[in-house]
Design a protein around this motif. Sequence first.
Motif, short mmCIF file in Angstrom:
data_model
loop_
_atom_site.label_atom_id
_atom_site.label_comp_id
_atom_site.label_asym_id
_atom_site.label_seq_id
_atom_site.Cartn_x
_atom_site.Cartn_y
_atom_site.Cartn_z
N THR A 180 2.81 -8.26 -0.46
CA THR A 180 1.85 -7.17 -0.62
C THR A 180 2.52 -5.85 -0.97
O THR A 180 1.85 -4.95 -1.46
CB THR A 180 1.06 -6.99 0.68
N THR A 181 3.80 -5.71 -0.69
CA THR A 181 4.43 -4.41 -0.92
C THR A 181 5.39 -4.42 -2.11
O THR A 181 6.08 -3.45 -2.35
CB THR A 181 5.21 -3.96 0.34
N ASP A 232 5.75 -5.26 -6.37
CA ASP A 232 5.03 -5.55 -7.61
C ASP A 232 5.60 -6.76 -8.30
O ASP A 232 4.89 -7.55 -8.90
CB ASP A 232 5.10 -4.34 -8.55
N GLN A 270 3.95 -1.37 5.23
CA GLN A 270 2.49 -1.37 5.17
C GLN A 270 1.93 -0.65 6.40
O GLN A 270 1.67 -1.27 7.43
CB GLN A 270 1.95 -2.80 5.07
N THR A 277 -8.80 -1.87 1.99
CA THR A 277 -7.49 -1.23 1.91
C THR A 277 -7.68 0.25 2.22
O THR A 277 -8.79 0.80 2.06
CB THR A 277 -6.85 -1.42 0.52
N ARG A 318 -4.30 -8.21 -11.94
CA ARG A 318 -2.87 -8.04 -11.66
C ARG A 318 -2.13 -9.38 -11.63
O ARG A 318 -0.94 -9.44 -11.32
CB ARG A 318 -2.67 -7.33 -10.31
N SER A 321 -1.38 1.54 3.02
CA SER A 321 -0.25 2.04 2.24
C SER A 321 -0.05 3.50 2.57
O SER A 321 -1.02 4.26 2.72
CB SER A 321 -0.51 1.86 0.74
N LYS A 373 -0.86 4.49 -4.17
CA LYS A 373 -0.61 3.58 -5.28
C LYS A 373 -1.72 2.54 -5.46
O LYS A 373 -2.26 2.36 -6.55
CB LYS A 373 0.74 2.89 -5.06
N TYR A 374 -2.07 1.83 -4.38
CA TYR A 374 -3.05 0.75 -4.49
C TYR A 374 -4.48 1.29 -4.59
O TYR A 374 -5.28 0.81 -5.39
CB TYR A 374 -2.92 -0.20 -3.31
N SER A 412 -5.07 2.65 -7.96
CA SER A 412 -5.12 1.54 -8.92
C SER A 412 -6.49 0.88 -8.90
O SER A 412 -7.05 0.56 -9.96
CB SER A 412 -4.04 0.51 -8.60
#
Length: 503
Positions: free
Chosen positions: A100-101, A103, A364, A397, A472, A485, A489-490, A493
């Motif tokens: 999850t952390t 890419d 996380q 999230t 993704r 997070s 970033k997420y 996105s």
Amino acid sequence: MIQKITRSILTGYYRPVKKFVEDPLGIQQRTLDYLLKHGRNTLYGKENNFHSIRNSSDFARIPVISYEELRPWLDRIILHKQQEVLWDTPVKWFAMSSGTTEDKSKYIPVTKESLYNGNYRAGYHMLGVYARHHPDTAFILGKTLVLGGSQQINRIGGDIYTGDISAILMRNLPAVAKRRRTPEGIALLPDWEEKLQKLADYAVKADIRAMVGVPSWMLVLLKKIVEDTGRTIPEIWPHLEVFFHGGVSFLPFQEQYEKLIPSAKMRYWETYNASEGFFGVQFSPASKDMLLLLDNEVYYEFIPSGEWDKNNPVAVPLSGVETGRQYAVVISTSGGLWRYRIGDTIQFTSTHPYLFKITGRTKQFINAFGEELIVENADKAINEACRLTGSKVTEYTAAPVYFGEQSNGAHEWLIEFETPPANLVEFTHILDESLKRLNSDYEAKRSYNLSLGMPVVKIMEKDTFYNWMKQREKTGGQNKVPKLSNDRKYVDSILYFIGNNTQ
């Protein structure tokens, strides 16, 4: 007679568990001795002078490493075809981990020893612990529905292959075990949606008695089966008995499973397995606390929370852990990992035996304002808000909203609901109050709205997270939506993805 024999076999799997429960520290010392014996003649062992190591204190001189620090050693194996780099037997497999952390995929070495004496042995431990509490079990007489990752096996040169750990495990299973599970031809399909449809078509005709997988993705499959057939899960599989689940917290999904499978005999059993190994299994029906598995060729160390961000963190062996403290997990394994940080955080709830719960990941969390919010807090608060408002959450999230000229900071929550709350303001208020009760640092930062304002909750349309993950290329059992997070970033996105798909 067959049922009695299978039950006897399953309960027999508990005997080695009983041994390490009774002598945990002795087993760990013997594990370290075994690992060092195999590591001394490797390139890594020679560079770090393994020949001088006699005990855990000597071993603690070896640096704790991250994946970035491990990667040059992996390149020697993958790119330069060197052997005896990290372990003294050939490395044929590399598990692709899309955590999850991160890419990009990480490549985790898998040796014959870590596969058979680690993962498979731990699987037997899981069955033994479960059968000890449920001697009436009969799931082995039917089929097990396994929903693993979507990464197919790929050759990357010579006799070296990559794939999700679930694919590697399934490819190397003994023939007798393969017959009890989802057909390999379906389970290893690389296209997630094709696999989903074929699994659904296969499963409705099979005598499914157990399930294995990540709760979020298994839920997608079960809903599809119900939608396709117009029947309930107990009608389709009257002998369904247990779901062995892991990867993410089960708490946010529990109510949806109980609604989908309204059966008093259905059981849910927590596991802790990852690309790096199989580390824990639920110890009793009364609690989700897991037993640390100690004879699976893994030597454990633990970094206390105050050390997580240091370049040379101090890690304690199993004998040094305390209940109630947060630790980051460090492992050394027969896969050739040496004092490797896997990124997960746990908290011990008992040291006799060693029981623990997963609390999140070192990367996380949200601590933008000193609130130190972890995934465990978030899952429990979401669950409480759902319980009191009659809502059900599919995925979520969260990330910080930074200080503005006219506003304080806050947390922004993107939540996809199966059943949305009638009153979003009420849901947000309960979420906030639950977080205050669970986390004193969050409560302090929320005082008088001085540094942290009320949570900002935004409802996502159905399948937002699924479509975002698909875009993704991270669908399938090995991939997870990041819960928290410390940057945007997420969240940004997802919001960008939504904006592009609604114009």
